[in-house]
Scaffold this motif. Structure first.
Motif, PDB file in Angstrom:
ATOM      1  N   SER A 242       0.833  -1.207   0.000  1.00 45.97           N
ATOM      2  CA  SER A 242       0.000   0.000   0.000  1.00 45.97           C
ATOM      3  C   SER A 242       0.863   1.250   0.000  1.00 45.97           C
ATOM      4  CB  SER A 242      -0.930  -0.010   1.217  1.00 45.97           C
ATOM      5  OG  SER A 242      -1.742  -1.173   1.234  1.00 45.97           O
ATOM      6  N   LEU A 243       1.949   1.224   0.763  1.00 45.68           N
ATOM      7  CA  LEU A 243       2.875   2.362   0.782  1.00 45.68           C
ATOM      8  C   LEU A 243       3.543   2.555  -0.575  1.00 45.68           C
ATOM      9  CD1 LEU A 243       4.539   1.751   4.268  1.00 45.68           C
ATOM     10  CD2 LEU A 243       3.198   3.777   3.643  1.00 45.68           C
ATOM     11  N   MET A 244       3.949   1.450  -1.195  1.00 48.48           N
ATOM     12  CA  MET A 244       4.616   1.553  -2.494  1.00 48.48           C
ATOM     13  C   MET A 244       3.643   2.016  -3.585  1.00 48.48           C
ATOM     14  SD  MET A 244       7.747   1.088  -1.923  1.00 48.48           S
ATOM     15  CE  MET A 244       8.382   1.006  -3.612  1.00 48.48           C
ATOM     16  N   ASN A 245       2.353   1.736  -3.446  1.00 46.25           N
ATOM     17  CA  ASN A 245       1.356   2.294  -4.355  1.00 46.25           C
ATOM     18  C   ASN A 245       1.331   3.814  -4.247  1.00 46.25           C
ATOM     19  OD1 ASN A 245       0.572  -0.217  -5.285  1.00 46.25           O
ATOM     20  ND2 ASN A 245      -1.190  -0.392  -3.915  1.00 46.25           N
ATOM     21  N   MET A 246       1.467   4.307  -3.019  1.00 45.54           N
ATOM     22  CA  MET A 246       1.511   5.750  -2.799  1.00 45.54           C
ATOM     23  C   MET A 246       2.810   6.343  -3.345  1.00 45.54           C
ATOM     24  SD  MET A 246      -0.140   5.748   1.049  1.00 45.54           S
ATOM     25  CE  MET A 246      -0.380   7.521   1.227  1.00 45.54           C
ATOM     26  N   VAL A 247       3.896   5.565  -3.288  1.00 43.34           N
ATOM     27  CA  VAL A 247       5.157   5.999  -3.896  1.00 43.34           C
ATOM     28  C   VAL A 247       4.992   6.153  -5.400  1.00 43.34           C
ATOM     29  CG1 VAL A 247       7.527   5.284  -4.432  1.00 43.34           C
ATOM     30  CG2 VAL A 247       6.654   5.050  -2.096  1.00 43.34           C
ATOM     31  N   SER A 248       4.346   5.182  -6.035  1.00 46.60           N
ATOM     32  CA  SER A 248       4.179   5.206  -7.502  1.00 46.60           C
ATOM     33  C   SER A 248       3.353   6.392  -7.961  1.00 46.60           C
ATOM     34  CB  SER A 248       3.523   3.899  -7.973  1.00 46.60           C
ATOM     35  OG  SER A 248       2.177   3.807  -7.535  1.00 46.60           O
ATOM     36  N   GLU A 249       2.517   6.930  -7.066  1.00 49.26           N
ATOM     37  CA  GLU A 249       1.692   8.092  -7.412  1.00 49.26           C
ATOM     38  C   GLU A 249       2.328   9.400  -6.946  1.00 49.26           C
ATOM     39  OE1 GLU A 249      -2.335   7.565  -6.095  1.00 49.26           O
ATOM     40  OE2 GLU A 249      -2.396   5.469  -6.752  1.00 49.26           O
ATOM     41  N   GLY A 250       3.536   9.309  -6.412  1.00 49.59           N
ATOM     42  CA  GLY A 250       4.245  10.513  -6.010  1.00 49.59           C
ATOM     43  C   GLY A 250       3.784  11.105  -4.688  1.00 49.59           C
ATOM     44  N   ILE A 251       3.023  10.349  -3.922  1.00 50.05           N
ATOM     45  CA  ILE A 251       2.506  10.853  -2.645  1.00 50.05           C
ATOM     46  C   ILE A 251       3.567  10.741  -1.553  1.00 50.05           C
ATOM     47  CG2 ILE A 251       0.724  10.538  -0.871  1.00 50.05           C
ATOM     48  CD1 ILE A 251      -1.073   9.391  -3.109  1.00 50.05           C
ATOM     49  N   ILE A 252       4.364   9.675  -1.598  1.00 51.55           N
ATOM     50  CA  ILE A 252       5.424   9.427  -0.624  1.00 51.55           C
ATOM     51  C   ILE A 252       6.733   9.230  -1.389  1.00 51.55           C
ATOM     52  CG2 ILE A 252       6.308   7.848   1.148  1.00 51.55           C
ATOM     53  CD1 ILE A 252       3.454   7.077   1.793  1.00 51.55           C
ATOM     54  N   HIS A 325       6.341   8.505  11.190  1.00 45.58           N
ATOM     55  CA  HIS A 325       7.341   8.444  10.121  1.00 45.58           C
ATOM     56  C   HIS A 325       6.830   9.026   8.802  1.00 45.58           C
ATOM     57  CE1 HIS A 325      10.944   6.897   8.086  1.00 45.58           C
ATOM     58  NE2 HIS A 325      10.141   6.541   7.095  1.00 45.58           N
ATOM     59  N   PHE A 326       5.599   8.662   8.423  1.00 46.18           N
ATOM     60  CA  PHE A 326       5.100   9.051   7.104  1.00 46.18           C
ATOM     61  C   PHE A 326       4.194  10.290   7.138  1.00 46.18           C
ATOM     62  CE2 PHE A 326       5.959   4.463   6.667  1.00 46.18           C
ATOM     63  CZ  PHE A 326       6.799   4.485   5.566  1.00 46.18           C
ATOM     64  N   GLY A 327       3.709  10.650   8.321  1.00 45.35           N
ATOM     65  CA  GLY A 327       2.806  11.784   8.444  1.00 45.35           C
ATOM     66  C   GLY A 327       1.388  11.331   8.754  1.00 45.35           C
ATOM     67  N   MET A 328       0.832  11.833   9.833  1.00 46.87           N
ATOM     68  CA  MET A 328      -0.524  11.428  10.221  1.00 46.87           C
ATOM     69  C   MET A 328      -1.550  11.801   9.158  1.00 46.87           C
ATOM     70  SD  MET A 328      -0.412   9.741  13.037  1.00 46.87           S
ATOM     71  CE  MET A 328      -2.169   9.720  13.381  1.00 46.87           C
ATOM     72  N   GLU A 329      -1.266  12.855   8.390  1.00 49.47           N
ATOM     73  CA  GLU A 329      -2.219  13.295   7.372  1.00 49.47           C
ATOM     74  C   GLU A 329      -2.378  12.284   6.244  1.00 49.47           C
ATOM     75  OE1 GLU A 329       1.840  14.709   6.073  1.00 49.47           O
ATOM     76  OE2 GLU A 329       0.719  14.584   7.953  1.00 49.47           O
ATOM     77  N   LEU A 330      -1.470  11.303   6.154  1.00 49.71           N
ATOM     78  CA  LEU A 330      -1.539  10.288   5.100  1.00 49.71           C
ATOM     79  C   LEU A 330      -2.174   8.976   5.560  1.00 49.71           C
ATOM     80  CD1 LEU A 330       1.993  10.695   3.438  1.00 49.71           C
ATOM     81  CD2 LEU A 330      -0.182  11.720   2.735  1.00 49.71           C
ATOM     82  N   MET A 331      -2.522   8.879   6.835  1.00 52.32           N
ATOM     83  CA  MET A 331      -2.994   7.593   7.357  1.00 52.32           C
ATOM     84  C   MET A 331      -4.344   7.175   6.792  1.00 52.32           C
ATOM     85  SD  MET A 331      -0.581   6.298   9.140  1.00 52.32           S
ATOM     86  CE  MET A 331       0.461   7.006   7.837  1.00 52.32           C
ATOM     87  N   ASP A 332      -5.276   8.108   6.573  1.00 52.40           N
ATOM     88  CA  ASP A 332      -6.563   7.732   5.980  1.00 52.40           C
ATOM     89  C   ASP A 332      -6.359   7.135   4.596  1.00 52.40           C
ATOM     90  OD1 ASP A 332      -8.006   8.533   8.173  1.00 52.40           O
ATOM     91  OD2 ASP A 332      -8.581  10.479   7.339  1.00 52.40           O
ATOM     92  N   ASP A 333      -5.510   7.781   3.794  1.00 49.52           N
ATOM     93  CA  ASP A 333      -5.227   7.291   2.444  1.00 49.52           C
ATOM     94  C   ASP A 333      -4.558   5.919   2.491  1.00 49.52           C
ATOM     95  OD1 ASP A 333      -4.694   6.955  -0.238  1.00 49.52           O
ATOM     96  OD2 ASP A 333      -3.447   8.730  -0.455  1.00 49.52           O
ATOM     97  N   LEU A 334      -3.555   5.777   3.353  1.00 46.98           N
ATOM     98  CA  LEU A 334      -2.827   4.514   3.457  1.00 46.98           C
ATOM     99  C   LEU A 334      -3.761   3.364   3.801  1.00 46.98           C
ATOM    100  CD1 LEU A 334      -0.326   2.690   3.688  1.00 46.98           C
ATOM    101  CD2 LEU A 334      -0.021   3.554   6.026  1.00 46.98           C
TER     102      LEU A 334
END
Length: 363
Positions: A242-252, A325-334
């Motif tokens: 799930s994190l790497m999906n966010m990487v592929s979209e430039g989010i992380i 580590h990744f930011g609480m604002e990204l937890m809903d998306d993750l």
């Protein structure tokens, strides 16, 4: 990363709290209750019953599960004393967890839910003890019974050498051990667990009375190979996916994932046996394993999809450290992405994890 400061289950009153998403841990407490009773019956099988009994529950967390072990231990001791025609001891219960734990929730629930159930002849006091159980917490030779459930798979720190500050990133694209992890990563995790568990045993050995009992339950694995896709391992892979999906979209940024490793380790039975035997302070009475289905639940969560149930449970445990580590604002998306991955997985598989039950006697 200061794990002792960052790591804690979700407290407070929001929906994704440990209190509302810990039915799997409650299952573990229910399944291991006979082992607790067995250890106490063995302990009180002799002629000596202490006037005062000190109990420590390590990694108690918060919510409705936090006081279950203490209640069951006191009730079992009281019943055994009645059979022996003895007066119940006075009880001192210490509830321990890391400083970030929601201790306020526990002590709010003490009245009336806990003390109202105690009998008039059961004198009981309860205190919170914040701090890591990887080190001393209590006075020497003061504890009669130590309990810990669903906690000892957590490490004291990110394994030394895997923290990006200490060298090059060695576990790229992963947050735990997988098939693509190197032998160095696997051995580093194994060594950190060995160091931590050995320190845990040494610390408790100094704090417990001779003949005292300890009942530990924690996640483990059935196979020697740490990369086998068992429950915990596979679901950490799905979080990484799930994190790497966010990487592929430039989010992380990709390096943000590459430098993160969970401070957690699920050992096999041989690793646990070797550490206990080599440390030498305890006699091992039992080491057994059981399977727990984390999709089973109760309360409002029965209305959720199976993936949502699992995701809420995992989020309640991991959000503090992932958010740091990744930011609480990204937890809903993750965790929205994680729900989709888990739902897809559960179409063809069940999600069960292995729990070890370890019963020990202080020599």
């Amino acid at each position: 990363m200061d794990v002792a400061r960052v790591l804690h289950a979700n407290g407070g009153a929001k929906e994704i709290t440990y209190a509302k998403n810990s039915s799997a841990q409650k299952q573990v407490l229910s399944l291991t209750k006979p082992f607790v009773e067995e250890a106490l019956h063995d302990y009180f099988g002799g002629t000596h019953i202490p006037d005062k009994m000190v109990i420590a529950d390590l990694g108690c967390s918060s919510g409705p599960n936090a006081l279950i072990p203490a209640s069951e231990i006191i009730d079992t001791v009281h019943g055994q004393c009645q059979k022996l025609g003895r007066r119940s001891p006075e009880f001192m219960v210490f509830l321990n967890d890391l400083p970030g734990n929601d201790f306020n929730d526990i002590f709010t629930s003490l009245q009336p839910d806990f003390f109202s159930k105690r009998r008039e002849d059961e004198q009981c006091r309860v205190a919170g003890v914040p701090g890591s159980f990887y080190g001393r917490l209590f006075l020497s030779r003061s504890l009669h019974f130590v309990h810990s459930s669903s906690s000892l798979h957590w490490l004291s720190q990110i394994p030394s050498g895997l923290d990006a500050k200490n060298g090059p990133m060695q576990n790229k694209g992963n947050i735990y051990i997988t098939k693509t992890s190197t032998k160095t990563v696997m051995n580093t995790y194994k060594q950190q667990f060995k160091t931590d568990f050995n320190l845990f045993l040494k610390s408790r050995a100094e704090e417990m009375v001779s003949g005292g009992r300890m009942l530990l339950t924690f996640m483990g694995r059935m196979f020697d190979d740490p990369t086998t896709k068992e429950g915990f391992n596979h679901h950490m892979e799905m979080i990484a996916q799930s994190l790497m999906n966010m990487v592929s979209e430039g989010i992380i940024p990709e390096e943000k994932v590459d430098c993160f490793n969970l401070p957690c380790y699920v050992a096999c039975t041989e690793e646990v046996k070797d550490i206990v035997e080599n440390e030498g302070s305890f006699v091992m009475n039992r080491l057994e394993s059981m399977q727990v289905d984390v999709v089973d639940c109760e309360g409002d969560n029965v209305l959720l999809s199976r993936g949502e149930r699992v995701a809420r449970m995992v989020r309640a445990m991991l959000e503090s450290i992932l958010g740091y580590h990744f930011g609480m604002e990204l937890m809903d998306d993750l965790f929205t992405r994680y729900v989709d991955v888990v739902n897809s997985y559960l179409q063809t598989a069940n999600y069960k994890f292995t729990v070890f039950v370890l019963s020990l006697t202080r020599q």
